[in-house]
Design a protein around this motif. Structure first.
Motif, PDB file in Angstrom:
ATOM      1  N   GLU A 182      15.822  -9.648  66.355  1.00 29.51           N
ATOM      2  CA  GLU A 182      15.247  -8.898  67.663  1.00 29.51           C
ATOM      3  C   GLU A 182      14.396  -9.499  68.813  1.00 29.51           C
ATOM      4  OE1 GLU A 182      14.266  -8.368  64.626  1.00 29.51           O
ATOM      5  OE2 GLU A 182      12.560  -7.117  64.279  1.00 29.51           O
ATOM      6  N   GLU A 183      13.752 -11.010  68.185  1.00 31.35           N
ATOM      7  CA  GLU A 183      13.179 -11.847  68.991  1.00 31.35           C
ATOM      8  C   GLU A 183      13.999 -12.917  69.579  1.00 31.35           C
ATOM      9  OE1 GLU A 183       9.605 -13.199  67.093  1.00 31.35           O
ATOM     10  OE2 GLU A 183       8.691 -11.068  67.093  1.00 31.35           O
ATOM     11  N   THR A 184      15.462 -12.671  69.193  1.00 33.65           N
ATOM     12  CA  THR A 184      16.315 -13.585  70.146  1.00 33.65           C
ATOM     13  C   THR A 184      16.735 -12.957  71.367  1.00 33.65           C
ATOM     14  OG1 THR A 184      18.323 -12.934  69.236  1.00 33.65           O
ATOM     15  CG2 THR A 184      17.021 -14.701  67.861  1.00 33.65           C
ATOM     16  N   SER A 190      17.429  -6.351  70.013  1.00 34.32           N
ATOM     17  CA  SER A 190      16.088  -6.378  70.638  1.00 34.32           C
ATOM     18  C   SER A 190      15.585  -4.882  71.081  1.00 34.32           C
ATOM     19  CB  SER A 190      16.140  -7.093  72.023  1.00 34.32           C
ATOM     20  OG  SER A 190      17.286  -6.671  72.870  1.00 34.32           O
ATOM     21  N   TRP A 191      16.457  -4.119  71.135  1.00 30.38           N
ATOM     22  CA  TRP A 191      15.937  -2.525  71.498  1.00 30.38           C
ATOM     23  C   TRP A 191      15.592  -2.069  70.152  1.00 30.38           C
ATOM     24  CZ3 TRP A 191      18.245   1.643  69.887  1.00 30.38           C
ATOM     25  CH2 TRP A 191      19.898   1.523  69.799  1.00 30.38           C
ATOM     26  N   ARG A 192      16.398  -2.278  69.220  1.00 32.34           N
ATOM     27  CA  ARG A 192      16.185  -1.580  67.928  1.00 32.34           C
ATOM     28  C   ARG A 192      14.918  -1.890  67.410  1.00 32.34           C
ATOM     29  NH1 ARG A 192      21.782  -1.549  68.353  1.00 32.34           N
ATOM     30  NH2 ARG A 192      22.873   0.370  67.281  1.00 32.34           N
ATOM     31  N   GLY A 199      12.525   4.433  68.911  1.00 35.03           N
ATOM     32  CA  GLY A 199      11.720   5.655  68.428  1.00 35.03           C
ATOM     33  C   GLY A 199      10.836   5.201  67.113  1.00 35.03           C
ATOM     34  N   LEU A 200      10.481   6.312  66.669  1.00 32.28           N
ATOM     35  CA  LEU A 200       9.490   6.278  65.284  1.00 32.28           C
ATOM     36  C   LEU A 200       9.852   5.389  64.135  1.00 32.28           C
ATOM     37  CD1 LEU A 200       8.840   9.767  64.617  1.00 32.28           C
ATOM     38  CD2 LEU A 200       7.183   8.194  65.740  1.00 32.28           C
ATOM     39  N   THR A 201      11.376   5.115  64.136  1.00 35.66           N
ATOM     40  CA  THR A 201      11.833   4.235  62.986  1.00 35.66           C
ATOM     41  C   THR A 201      13.044   3.325  63.253  1.00 35.66           C
ATOM     42  OG1 THR A 201      13.179   4.619  60.782  1.00 35.66           O
ATOM     43  CG2 THR A 201      12.757   6.490  62.117  1.00 35.66           C
ATOM     44  N   ASN A 202      13.225   2.181  62.973  1.00 35.89           N
ATOM     45  CA  ASN A 202      14.559   1.609  63.077  1.00 35.89           C
ATOM     46  C   ASN A 202      15.525   2.102  62.174  1.00 35.89           C
ATOM     47  OD1 ASN A 202      16.496   0.012  63.806  1.00 35.89           O
ATOM     48  ND2 ASN A 202      15.676  -1.704  62.650  1.00 35.89           N
ATOM     49  N   SER A 203      15.686   1.725  60.795  1.00 30.82           N
ATOM     50  CA  SER A 203      16.735   1.865  60.057  1.00 30.82           C
ATOM     51  C   SER A 203      16.796   3.353  59.472  1.00 30.82           C
ATOM     52  CB  SER A 203      16.617   0.980  58.781  1.00 30.82           C
ATOM     53  OG  SER A 203      15.327   1.361  58.128  1.00 30.82           O
ATOM     54  N   ARG A 237       8.148  -8.079  62.119  1.00 30.65           N
ATOM     55  CA  ARG A 237       8.629  -6.767  62.506  1.00 30.65           C
ATOM     56  C   ARG A 237       7.970  -5.696  62.743  1.00 30.65           C
ATOM     57  NH1 ARG A 237      14.293  -6.773  59.861  1.00 30.65           N
ATOM     58  NH2 ARG A 237      14.860  -8.018  61.800  1.00 30.65           N
ATOM     59  N   LYS A 238       8.183  -4.971  63.561  1.00 32.00           N
ATOM     60  CA  LYS A 238       7.256  -3.946  64.250  1.00 32.00           C
ATOM     61  C   LYS A 238       7.771  -2.400  63.391  1.00 32.00           C
ATOM     62  CE  LYS A 238       6.359  -5.178  68.797  1.00 32.00           C
ATOM     63  NZ  LYS A 238       7.057  -5.234  69.882  1.00 32.00           N
ATOM     64  N   LEU A 239       8.993  -2.399  62.762  1.00 39.37           N
ATOM     65  CA  LEU A 239       9.406  -1.238  62.568  1.00 39.37           C
ATOM     66  C   LEU A 239      10.303  -1.680  61.051  1.00 39.37           C
ATOM     67  CD1 LEU A 239      11.029   0.478  65.461  1.00 39.37           C
ATOM     68  CD2 LEU A 239       9.019   1.173  64.252  1.00 39.37           C
ATOM     69  N   ASP A 240      10.645  -0.330  60.375  1.00 41.90           N
ATOM     70  CA  ASP A 240      11.154  -0.662  59.165  1.00 41.90           C
ATOM     71  C   ASP A 240      12.572  -0.931  59.075  1.00 41.90           C
ATOM     72  OD1 ASP A 240      11.383   2.157  60.436  1.00 41.90           O
ATOM     73  OD2 ASP A 240      12.972   2.230  59.274  1.00 41.90           O
ATOM     74  N   ASP A 241      12.621  -1.827  57.826  1.00 42.88           N
ATOM     75  CA  ASP A 241      14.152  -2.459  57.791  1.00 42.88           C
ATOM     76  C   ASP A 241      14.670  -2.129  56.305  1.00 42.88           C
ATOM     77  OD1 ASP A 241      12.659  -4.132  56.166  1.00 42.88           O
ATOM     78  OD2 ASP A 241      12.490  -5.866  57.695  1.00 42.88           O
TER      79      ASP A 241
END
Ligand SMILES: NC(=O)c1ccc[n+]([C@@H]2O[C@H](COP(=O)([O-])OP(=O)(O)OC[C@H]3O[C@@H](n4cnc5c(N)ncnc54)[C@H](O)[C@@H]3O)[C@@H](O)[C@H]2O)c1
Length: 388
Positions: A182-184, A190-192, A199-203, A237-241
């Motif tokens: 997402e940093e590329t 990038s939006w995920r 939103g509140l969660t990615n994966s 990373r900001k959200l869950d993976d």
């Protein structure tokens, strides 16, 4: 073009928000709708960048006066036209689904929305209520429910072939976010990775939602409570993976879900295993024309679409003989085939049967968003069990 095909294309029209050049899923939707000439694309706002909308729309043969600078203008103008679209397809990133869907529903236009439906349950409930009030239909493109084999699994389970369902194990591993993609400038990553857009969660929102929907679709089980752990295993990373969820269903069955975007070696490994008192089923999305069926004390069977008898409804969605693989596009096309047949029937005033709604609905979308929210709630309380 044959008379039959022309009739099919001329009777319904649609517009699209999102899906401009460089986007992923919008083009899949357009191809899927084209499979059965289910509807004709007549307008769009394919991007926030008007140049992209113009380029995309022109390449698709759309008249320039129906290429819009933003979705608000599109809803406004299309809602007033005497030849307005029958439905709009929303294929933008998650957080924009709600405002876009709301506006089109307010203008009297049916909605097809990709998953997750919205980012909060309250938003999803509002859209469900708005559609009902305005006599409109919402279709959620939970792609994998379109596979004939998945429909056959559902019909077997509902007919009690596996006995009482005791346990469900479902997973959706991917590897594509094993690094900080997402940093590329990777458009989809990038939006995920951005909570304001995804939103509140990615994966859970991105792929856990498919697990929740597929299990619910195949088994009819309703979740009573769950305990979830959302991990972020890539530093920065900001959200869950990577996410694990324990599930108790109403009626006593149990479930275990795992979705991951850091599972090196996996592409789109959605797999559902259902264990009942008399037998079990094992189905995997990457080999969607087959599944394993085993009855207690009997040899393992491999069921093949096209070769083996499917339930009549599942069979009606099968297109080519056994051994010619049907895949992702056909699954999408089957959702549109059902949805547009339903709209045509509504338009003609014909009586609607239960089996006409053979596509994922707003209720499925709402259930998905509720599941996502509860997973986040549980994880934030150290994986406490939370009631649905
Ligand atoms: N059903 C499935 O199997 C499946 C698969 C992939 C993605 N999805 C869902 O589809 C959606 C889109 O995902 P994607 O991977 O195609 O994303 P993407 O980034 O490739 O494409 C998004 C598109 O929306 C456009 N857009 C963004 N905001 C807009 C606005 N306000 N007005 C007009 N256009 C706008 C972007 O310019 C881009 O063209 C997401 O909600 C995702 O979860 C579903």
């Amino acid at each position: 073009m044959s008379i039959e095909l022309r009739a099919a294309t001329e009777s319904l029209t649609y517009g699209m928000v999102g899906g401009g050049q460089g986007a992923f899923i919008g083009e899949v939707h357009r191809k899927a709708i084209g499979f059965d000439s289910s509807a004709e694309l007549t307008c769009g706002c394919f991007s926030r960048d008007y140049k992209n909308t113009l380029a995309t729309g022109t390449s698709l043969g759309i008249a320039q006066d129906r290429l819009y600078k933003n979705y608000k203008e599109m809803a406004e103008v299309e809602g007033r036209r005497s030849d307005s679209i029958d439905f709009v397809v929303i294929v933008t990133p998650n957080a924009s689904h709600y405002p876009i869907a709301k506006l089109f529903l307010e203008r009297g236009i049916n909605v097809v929305c990709d998953k997750p439906f919205t980012v909060t349950t309250a938003q999803a409930e509002e859209l469900v209520e708005l559609a009902e009030r305005n006599n409109l239909t919402i279709c959620l493109t939970y792609t994998y429910t379109g596979y004939p084999i998945a429909k056959h699994v559902r019909d077997l389970v509902v007919a009690g072939e596996l006995g009482d369902i005791r346990f469900v194990n479902a997973e959706y591993p991917q590897e594509w976010l094993s690094t900080l993609l997402e940093e590329t400038d990777h458009k989809q990553a990038s939006w995920r990775g951005d909570p304001d857009i995804t939103g509140l969660t990615n994966s859970v929102g991105d792929i856990g939602s498919h697990i929740e929907n597929m299990v619910s679709f195949m088994t009819g089980l309703k979740i009573e409570r769950l305990s979830a752990r959302l991990d972020t295993l890539v530093a920065g990373r900001k959200l869950d993976d990577n996410v694990t969820v324990m599930v108790d269903y109403h009626g006593g069955a149990r479930g275990l879900y795992w979705c991951s975007q850091i599972a090196v070696g996996n592409d789109n490994g959605l797999r559902v295993r259902i264990f009942g008192s008399k037998g079990s089923i094992d189905w995997a999305q990457e080999n969607p024309n087959y599944f394993n069926l085993c009855y207690l004390d009997k040899p393992l069977q491999r069921i093949s679409r096209g070769r083996d008898a499917l339930s009549p409804l599942a069979q009606s969605f099968s297109r080519v003989p056994a051994g010619h693989p049907e895949g992702y596009f056909e699954a999408f096309a089957n959702i549109y085939k059902a949805f547009t047949s339903y709209l045509r029937k509504l338009k003609s005033g014909a009586a609607i049967e239960v089996e006409d709604k053979e596509f994922p609905t707003a209720a499925d979308g709402l259930a998905g968003v509720h599941f996502i929210e509860k997973c986040v709630e549980s994880s934030r309380s150290d994986s406490a069990w939370v009631k649905m």
